[in-house]
Design a protein around this motif. Structure first.
Motif, PDB file in Angstrom:
ATOM      1  N   TYR A   1     -30.275  88.868  28.336  1.00 28.92           N
ATOM      2  CA  TYR A   1     -29.904  90.018  27.495  1.00 28.92           C
ATOM      3  C   TYR A   1     -31.061  90.498  26.628  1.00 28.92           C
ATOM      4  CZ  TYR A   1     -27.241  93.005  24.398  1.00 28.92           C
ATOM      5  OH  TYR A   1     -26.797  94.083  23.687  1.00 28.92           O
TER       6      TYR A   1
ATOM      7  N   ASN B   1     -24.735  85.072  34.794  1.00 29.16           N
ATOM      8  CA  ASN B   1     -24.877  86.012  35.912  1.00 29.16           C
ATOM      9  C   ASN B   1     -26.339  86.403  36.140  1.00 29.16           C
ATOM     10  OD1 ASN B   1     -22.135  87.364  37.102  1.00 29.16           O
ATOM     11  ND2 ASN B   1     -21.806  86.582  35.037  1.00 29.16           N
TER      12      ASN B   1
ATOM     13  N   LEU C   1     -15.815  92.089  31.629  1.00 28.00           N
ATOM     14  CA  LEU C   1     -16.194  92.469  30.270  1.00 28.00           C
ATOM     15  C   LEU C   1     -15.093  93.292  29.608  1.00 28.00           C
ATOM     16  CD1 LEU C   1     -19.958  93.415  30.789  1.00 28.00           C
ATOM     17  CD2 LEU C   1     -19.052  91.386  29.649  1.00 28.00           C
TER      18      LEU C   1
ATOM     19  N   TYR D   1     -23.168 102.566  30.285  1.00 34.21           N
ATOM     20  CA  TYR D   1     -22.735 101.392  29.532  1.00 34.21           C
ATOM     21  C   TYR D   1     -23.439 101.240  28.177  1.00 34.21           C
ATOM     22  CZ  TYR D   1     -21.036 100.230  34.217  1.00 34.21           C
ATOM     23  OH  TYR D   1     -20.415 100.263  35.440  1.00 34.21           O
TER      24      TYR D   1
ATOM     25  N   LYS E   1     -30.461  96.811  32.651  1.00 35.40           N
ATOM     26  CA  LYS E   1     -29.575  95.854  33.305  1.00 35.40           C
ATOM     27  C   LYS E   1     -28.590  96.561  34.231  1.00 35.40           C
ATOM     28  CE  LYS E   1     -29.976  93.041  29.167  1.00 35.40           C
ATOM     29  NZ  LYS E   1     -30.932  94.011  28.586  1.00 35.40           N
TER      30      LYS E   1
ATOM     31  N   TYR F   1     -24.997  96.119  36.189  1.00 38.19           N
ATOM     32  CA  TYR F   1     -23.788  95.307  36.145  1.00 38.19           C
ATOM     33  C   TYR F   1     -22.949  95.553  37.394  1.00 38.19           C
ATOM     34  CZ  TYR F   1     -25.012  95.041  31.187  1.00 38.19           C
ATOM     35  OH  TYR F   1     -25.679  94.847  30.015  1.00 38.19           O
ATOM     36  N   SER F   2     -22.481  94.458  37.987  1.00 36.88           N
ATOM     37  CA  SER F   2     -21.609  94.591  39.148  1.00 36.88           C
ATOM     38  C   SER F   2     -20.225  95.044  38.699  1.00 36.88           C
ATOM     39  CB  SER F   2     -21.496  93.249  39.879  1.00 36.88           C
ATOM     40  OG  SER F   2     -20.837  92.294  39.055  1.00 36.88           O
TER      41      SER F   2
ATOM     42  N   LEU G   1     -28.545  87.482  33.888  1.00 35.90           N
ATOM     43  CA  LEU G   1     -29.010  88.609  33.077  1.00 35.90           C
ATOM     44  C   LEU G   1     -29.489  88.103  31.725  1.00 35.90           C
ATOM     45  CD1 LEU G   1     -26.090  91.100  33.842  1.00 35.90           C
ATOM     46  CD2 LEU G   1     -28.396  91.183  34.771  1.00 35.90           C
TER      47      LEU G   1
ATOM     48  N   LEU H   1     -18.279  92.187  37.194  1.00 34.61           N
ATOM     49  CA  LEU H   1     -18.728  91.825  35.854  1.00 34.61           C
ATOM     50  C   LEU H   1     -18.217  92.828  34.825  1.00 34.61           C
ATOM     51  CD1 LEU H   1     -20.352  90.014  33.996  1.00 34.61           C
ATOM     52  CD2 LEU H   1     -22.390  91.363  34.545  1.00 34.61           C
ATOM     53  N   VAL H   2     -18.263  94.104  35.160  1.00 35.67           N
ATOM     54  CA  VAL H   2     -17.751  95.144  34.248  1.00 35.67           C
ATOM     55  C   VAL H   2     -16.267  94.941  33.993  1.00 35.67           C
ATOM     56  CG1 VAL H   2     -17.290  97.615  33.988  1.00 35.67           C
ATOM     57  CG2 VAL H   2     -19.503  96.850  34.853  1.00 35.67           C
TER      58      VAL H   2
ATOM     59  N   LEU I   1     -23.196  86.861  30.576  1.00 40.49           N
ATOM     60  CA  LEU I   1     -24.331  87.610  31.121  1.00 40.49           C
ATOM     61  C   LEU I   1     -25.430  86.652  31.590  1.00 40.49           C
ATOM     62  CD1 LEU I   1     -24.623  90.524  28.512  1.00 40.49           C
ATOM     63  CD2 LEU I   1     -23.672  90.644  30.816  1.00 40.49           C
TER      64      LEU I   1
ATOM     65  N   GLN J   1     -20.524 105.133  34.139  1.00 38.87           N
ATOM     66  CA  GLN J   1     -21.460 104.012  34.135  1.00 38.87           C
ATOM     67  C   GLN J   1     -22.581 104.173  33.101  1.00 38.87           C
ATOM     68  OE1 GLN J   1     -22.785 103.356  38.165  1.00 38.87           O
ATOM     69  NE2 GLN J   1     -20.742 102.888  38.909  1.00 38.87           N
TER      70      GLN J   1
END
Length: 204
Positions: free
Chosen positions: A55, A51, A71, A133, A61, A63-64, A53, A67-68, A48, A131
């Motif tokens: 945390y 990228n 993860l 998250y 936040k 997330y692209s 971010l 990236l998801v 993160l 989404q």
């Protein structure tokens, strides 16, 4: 005579427990599952950060898709790693103490464990799809805790305490959305290691 009676009763009690409970579960499984979660959680934090971010800044936040996907892939690696360690140490313990692995108790434990986990997995996939998250980490802790408590009657009773701890942590994390990774690391990392060490020392 009384001593012989006591020995016979202890032997019968031991046989009944072996037939009704899955006792090949190794504490080392929990320790290495926890270590896998700690390493995975640290990697996610660094990912993160790489990228852009931060945390711990408390901001919402975004997330692209890539990236998801990464993860999710990391989560699957952690899961496979934990399962591999679990199977390895279970087989090792069963061979060491000449214990059967695939018994009626094993099947019942797996079924009781799987039901909340499968439902929780579907729920988390739905959260991922929509989404949402921030609720995924709390949901994994809650459903995992329910699964452990549900499976307790077919294995070591100590596992229910881990389940209650996971539930409590999941409930608390619902009020600190955005910090799910921290609670997830504590639940699947730290608590697993502590539980594994306690079980290893108690049943070695």
């Amino acid at each position: 005579m009384d001593q012989k009676h006591q020995e016979d009763l202890s032997h019968i009690r031991s046989m009944m427990e072996r037939s009704s409970r899955f006792i090949s579960l190794s504490g080392l499984s929990g320790v290495f599952a926890g270590l896998s979660a700690l390493i995975g959680g640290l990697y996610v934090y660094l990912l993160l950060k790489s990228n852009g971010l931060d945390y711990f800044n408390g901001e919402h936040k975004l997330y692209s898709v890539n990236l998801v996907a990464e993860l999710v892939f990391i989560a699957l690696i952690i899961l496979v790693s934990a399962l591999t360690f679990g199977i390895f140490f279970t087989i090792r313990k069963s061979r060491k103490y000449n214990l059967p692995i695939w018994t009626t108790a094993t099947k019942k434990m797996l079924v009781n464990l799987a039901i909340p986990l499968v439902v929780g997995g579907v729920f988390c996939i739905a959260l991922l799809y929509h989404q949402i998250y921030v609720l995924i980490a709390p949901a994994t802790l809650l459903f995992y805790g329910l699964a452990l408590i549900n499976a307790e009657k077919y294995t070591f009773s100590d596992i229910k305490y881990l389940g209650f701890c996971e539930l409590a942590l999941g409930c608390v994390s619902l009020f600190f959305l955005g910090y799910g990774l921290v609670f997830w690391i504590i639940g699947f990392g730290v608590l697993h290691i502590l539980y594994g060490l306690i079980v290893f020392k108690k049943y070695k």
